[in-house]
Design an enzyme around this catalytic site. Structure first.
Site, mmCIF file in Angstrom:
data_model
loop_
_atom_site.group_PDB
_atom_site.id
_atom_site.type_symbol
_atom_site.label_atom_id
_atom_site.label_comp_id
_atom_site.label_asym_id
_atom_site.label_seq_id
_atom_site.Cartn_x
_atom_site.Cartn_y
_atom_site.Cartn_z
ATOM 1 N N TRP A 200 1.063 -1.473 -0.159
ATOM 2 C CA TRP A 200 -0.515 -0.173 0.173
ATOM 3 C C TRP A 200 0.775 0.973 0.105
ATOM 4 C CZ3 TRP A 200 -1.855 2.786 4.450
ATOM 5 C CH2 TRP A 200 -2.757 3.059 4.473
ATOM 6 N N ASP B 12 -0.888 -5.508 9.462
ATOM 7 C CA ASP B 12 -1.800 -4.686 9.181
ATOM 8 C C ASP B 12 -2.793 -5.403 8.876
ATOM 9 O OD1 ASP B 12 -3.181 -2.501 7.820
ATOM 10 O OD2 ASP B 12 -1.988 -2.225 6.777
ATOM 11 N N LYS C 5 -13.162 -0.994 6.169
ATOM 12 C CA LYS C 5 -13.667 -1.947 4.727
ATOM 13 C C LYS C 5 -15.149 -2.807 5.538
ATOM 14 C CE LYS C 5 -10.850 -0.020 2.472
ATOM 15 N NZ LYS C 5 -9.580 0.244 3.087
#
Length: 459
Positions: free
Chosen positions: A188, A269, A305
């Site tokens: 990311w 993560d 999310k």
């Protein structure tokens, strides 16, 4: 004295206001006859000119920064007037109609909070909402986790996943003996920036193999095997961003053994728990295997999310320690990181999460909605794969259905991406990453047409 008014008739309040206004609006006297007021007026005029045009600004040396490579996609998309434009850049879930989704269970929880007249808006503690922290640790580590039962975990509420990573990174920079963190290549786009600004030195380990559009497992093992003893390693818990490529459970076990043998410190993560496979437990399994061996690790969680709480910025950082005493001391130092950074976290989003995780009925409703989102994304993968195969698009596109989670690393190059944006008004990051959550049955044919044209017409 005002020459137009005698000393016997003092000025009215309205006259005084008009006089004061006139002094502010009138240009300063060249002779300076107004005394100190003229000096002040000239000083104000001088300051005003400095703050005016760019040439006189104290910030005139500041250059214009480029748009964020991910968020900038949306900026460009919003400027495009085309009725067929499609935004596949930003990772946010969309319904089949292309609309943002607020989960029904989230609305229920919010209504419950609104109806509770006893709720107040006082500051939370530095570490956040205690109930939220407790449930977050159980959600990611498992309710029966030995680390939780032995009080070896400290969990603090942070500003979504990004904030959790930043707090964890700064804690490590202050208190861990190794200041190098190894992150996957690619990863990311915010990861290297977050950790660099937190005070860590960023290095990369091989992760993605462009030839197979899968995991470069051998390269990963070689790079982590040669990392300095004790280095920090960032691991995507599931649904790797941007590639959608995850290790198998057997590969995870080899990674765990290597990391423990080299005394590396894993920093997970977890942005997509439950959002990848549809199962909260399955998506947390890699983390739980590391906790089960008794070793230490860090875990950054996000509810953006899996609960659709993007704008609420709800996340948590958990640090699993060897003993309860160490965990307590670690928490005391985390407070010293958080306090000057943002003082304490916001209450609303964490209260929503706590309300859902506390109530068995709402929790079950959440898991059903969560699986429905995951299943729709999986369906989009199959529909896109089928559409490309039906068009006879050159290449093997099976990676689309082998990858998992919100994103697919298509393998398209930057020239092909630019072609698709110009000719088909499809927006994505230049590395060819697309958000499967932004697709629908209606837009899959348009995307398949664009990919086919790009592959056959642009080298």
């Amino acid at each position: 004295m005002n020459p137009r008014r005698s000393s016997s008739s003092p000025p009215s309040p309205s006259d005084r206001r008009l006089s004061a206004l006139a002094r502010h609006l009138s240009p300063p006297s060249e002779s300076g006859s107004s005394g100190g007021g003229g000096v002040i007026s000239r000083s104000l005029a001088s300051s005003s000119s400095l703050a005016g045009g760019g040439g006189g600004s104290v910030f005139s040396h500041v250059s214009r920064a480029p748009e964020d490579p991910i968020l900038g996609v949306t900026v460009a998309f919003n400027k495009d007037p085309s009725p067929v434009k499609l935004n596949l850049g930003v990772g946010a879930y969309r319904t089949e109609e292309g609309k943002p989704l607020v989960l029904n269970v989230v609305r229920r929880a919010e209504q419950q909070l609104i109806n509770d007249r006893a709720r107040v808006k006082e500051y939370l503690p530095i570490v956040g909402l205690a109930e939220f922290n407790k449930f977050s640790a159980k959600l990611i580590l498992g309710a029966d986790s030995p680390a939780i039962l032995e009080n070896r975990v400290t969990t603090v509420q942070c500003l979504s996943g990004t904030g959790s990573l930043r707090v964890g990174g700064e804690f490590l920079a202050r208190h861990y003996h190794q200041h190098t963190i190894y992150i996957p290549k690619p990863t990311w786009g915010n990861h290297p920036k977050v950790f660099t600004l937190a005070g860590l030195s960023v290095k990369y380990y091989r992760y993605y193999d462009p030839a197979t559009r899968g995991l470069d497992f051998q390269g990963l093992l070689e790079d982590l095997g040669s990392a300095p003893l004790g280095a920090v390693v960032l691991l995507h818990a599931c649904a790797h961003n941007p590639t959608g490529v995850d290790p198998t459970l057997q590969q995870w076990e080899q990674i765990r053994q290597l990391i423990r043998s080299r005394r590396l410190l894993p920093f997970f993560d977890s942005a997509y728990q439950g959002f990848a496979s549809g199962s909260l437990d399955a998506d947390a399994q890699p983390i739980r295997s590391f906790v089960a061996d008794g070793g230490e690790c860090l875990v950054a969680q996000s509810y953006a999310k899996n609960m659709g709480l993007y704008g609420e910025r709800v996340g948590a950082l958990s640090i699993v320690c060897r003993t309860a005493d160490v965990a307590s001391r670690v928490e005391s130092q985390l407070k010293l990181v958080i306090r000057p950074m943002y003082s304490n976290p916001p209450i609303h989003g964490a209260s929503i999460v706590a309300a859902i995780l506390r109530d068995r009925e709402m929790y079950n409703e959440w898991t059903i909605e969560l699986k429905a989102m995951a299943d729709r994304i999986i369906s989009m993968r199959h529909q896109l794969f089928d559409a490309l195969r039906a068009r006879g698009t050159p290449g093997d596109w099976s990676h689309i259905i082998k990858q998992i989670g919100m994103f697919t690393f298509t393998g398209l190059n930057s020239q092909q991406v630019a072609f698709m944006t110009k000719e088909y008004h499809i927006y994505m990051t230049s590395d060819g990453r697309i958000s499967m959550a932004g697709l629908s049955s209606r837009t899959v044919p348009h995307l398949a047409d664009a990919i086919h044209a790009a592959v056959t017409r642009v080298v």
